[in-house]
Design an enzyme around this catalytic site. Structure first.
Site, PDB file in Angstrom:
ATOM      1  CE  LYS A 112      -1.233  -0.579   4.890  1.00 20.39           C
ATOM      2  NZ  LYS A 112       0.079  -0.309   5.421  1.00 20.39           N
TER       3      LYS A 112
ATOM      4  NE  ARG B   1      -1.020  -0.479  11.370  1.00 27.30           N
ATOM      5  CZ  ARG B   1      -0.131  -0.029  10.490  1.00 27.30           C
ATOM      6  NH1 ARG B   1      -0.207   1.198  10.026  1.00 27.30           N
ATOM      7  NH2 ARG B   1       0.835  -0.814  10.078  1.00 27.30           N
TER       8      ARG B   1
ATOM      9  NE  ARG C 264       8.975  -3.784   4.025  1.00 29.37           N
ATOM     10  CZ  ARG C 264       7.708  -3.495   4.347  1.00 29.37           C
ATOM     11  NH1 ARG C 264       6.835  -3.200   3.411  1.00 29.37           N
ATOM     12  NH2 ARG C 264       7.322  -3.535   5.604  1.00 29.37           N
TER      13      ARG C 264
ATOM     14  NE  ARG D 294       9.542  -0.977   8.246  1.00 33.44           N
ATOM     15  CZ  ARG D 294       8.258  -0.799   7.948  1.00 33.44           C
ATOM     16  NH1 ARG D 294       7.913  -0.295   6.780  1.00 33.44           N
ATOM     17  NH2 ARG D 294       7.322  -1.119   8.801  1.00 33.44           N
TER      18      ARG D 294
ATOM     19  NE  ARG E 198       4.910  -4.645  10.962  1.00 28.04           N
ATOM     20  CZ  ARG E 198       5.707  -4.520   9.907  1.00 28.04           C
ATOM     21  NH1 ARG E 198       6.834  -5.194   9.835  1.00 28.04           N
ATOM     22  NH2 ARG E 198       5.381  -3.716   8.942  1.00 28.04           N
TER      23      ARG E 198
HETATM   24  P1  AMP Z   1       3.753   0.766   8.902  1.00 25.56           P
HETATM   25  O1  AMP Z   1       4.952   1.397   8.309  1.00 25.56           O
HETATM   26  O2  AMP Z   1       2.469   1.384   8.424  1.00 25.56           O
HETATM   27  O3  AMP Z   1       3.753  -0.732   8.747  1.00 25.56           O
HETATM   28  O4  AMP Z   1       3.794   1.064  10.486  1.00 25.56           O
HETATM   29  C1  AMP Z   1       4.871   0.615  11.290  1.00 25.56           C
HETATM   30  C2  AMP Z   1       4.438   0.552  12.750  1.00 25.56           C
HETATM   31  O5  AMP Z   1       4.027   1.856  13.204  1.00 25.56           O
HETATM   32  C3  AMP Z   1       3.225  -0.339  13.034  1.00 25.56           C
HETATM   33  O6  AMP Z   1       3.581  -1.700  13.169  1.00 25.56           O
HETATM   34  C4  AMP Z   1       2.709   0.270  14.344  1.00 25.56           C
HETATM   35  O7  AMP Z   1       3.519  -0.114  15.437  1.00 25.56           O
HETATM   36  C5  AMP Z   1       2.935   1.768  14.115  1.00 25.56           C
HETATM   37  N1  AMP Z   1       1.748   2.395  13.480  1.00 25.56           N
HETATM   38  C6  AMP Z   1       1.653   2.942  12.228  1.00 25.56           C
HETATM   39  N2  AMP Z   1       0.426   3.417  11.994  1.00 25.56           N
HETATM   40  C7  AMP Z   1      -0.304   3.183  13.104  1.00 25.56           C
HETATM   41  C8  AMP Z   1      -1.663   3.418  13.485  1.00 25.56           C
HETATM   42  N3  AMP Z   1      -2.539   3.995  12.648  1.00 25.56           N
HETATM   43  N4  AMP Z   1      -2.045   3.028  14.726  1.00 25.56           N
HETATM   44  C9  AMP Z   1      -1.200   2.453  15.574  1.00 25.56           C
HETATM   45  N5  AMP Z   1       0.083   2.182  15.293  1.00 25.56           N
HETATM   46  C10 AMP Z   1       0.544   2.540  14.066  1.00 25.56           C
END
Ligand code: AMP
Length: 212
Positions: free
Chosen positions: A13, A88, A127, A160, A171
């Site tokens: 995404k 989320r 990744r 990462r 996750r």
């Molecule tokens: P992402 O890069 O979108 O996969 O986000 C990495 C991490 O950031 C996630 O695994 C969460 O720990 C935190 N995170 C990102 N967006 C949110 C959200 N909307 N609500 C809660 N935690 C978030």
């Protein structure tokens, strides 16, 4: 155009949202990127968020809605935005609705990037980012030449912190428990469009344009 991108970690995404941002000239708002910037800046909030993120858990709804409401007040969102990684949870979706109602800027569409579990694992575990060019690569899916080009130029293929196998399982579980209910939440309102997120980046992007 006001859009939410929904999808499991590794569904692509972020990549597709970025491309759409470049083409439509509206900002992509990635809460993951915003949190990573706070971690990098070592702010007191960033230090707390780091632990949660490395465990693959979610940062609290209160904090997240605070971050988003501030961001959506910035003028670059006047012509629209792409929310990538937010909401989320159901609580975040409800709070977002209230916020957008107040601003009289309802969502136009919610896009679900749809991918099988198995492919997701390989996408995430494999990744890497090239330390020199910042290019996103994958040890399973990228061409060997592309991977070599980074290392030969003296770069490193960086993973990462939250892309290791344990964190990823967490996750994906968090996604299933807390984020997947949003599919029904937005479907009920006829706002959800599914995009099959397998195949080349161009193919997926074309499918995305077709549903928008
Ligand atoms: P992402 O890069 O979108 O996969 O986000 C990495 C991490 O950031 C996630 O695994 C969460 O720990 C935190 N995170 C990102 N967006 C949110 C959200 N909307 N609500 C809660 N935690 C978030």
């Amino acid at each position: 155009m006001r859009i939410v991108f929904l999808g499991a970690p590794g569904s692509g995404k972020g990549t597709q949202a970025q491309r759409l941002m470049d083409e439509k000239n509206i900002p992509q708002i990635s809460t993951g990127d915003m949190l990573r910037a706070a971690v990098q800046a070592k702010s007191s909030f960033g230090i707390k968020a780091k632990e949660v993120m490395e465990l693959g858990k979610l940062v609290s709804d209160e904090i997240m809605i605070g971050i988003i409401s501030e961001r959506l007040m910035e003028s670059d969102t006047d012509q629209g935005f792409i929310l990538d990684g937010f909401p989320r949870t159901t609580k975040q979706a409800e709070d977002l609705d209230l916020l957008l109602q107040k601003q009289e800027k309802p969502l136009d569409q919610v896009i679900l990037m749809d991918v099988d579990h198995e492919i997701l694992m390989k996408r995430i575990v494999g990744r890497r980012t090239c330390s020199i060019t910042g290019k996103l690569l994958n040890i399973y899916f990228s061409k060997q030449d592309e991977l070599n080009a980074c290392t030969k130029a003296g770069g490193e293929l960086i993973q990462r912190k939250d892309d290791n196998e344990d964190t990823i399982l967490n996750r994906l579980e968090v996604y299933r428990d807390q984020t997947e209910p949003l599919i029904a939440y937005y479907s009920k309102r006829d706002q959800l469009k599914k995009v099959k997120a397998v195949g080349s980046m161009d193919e997926v992007y074309q499918r995305l344009l077709d549903v928008l």
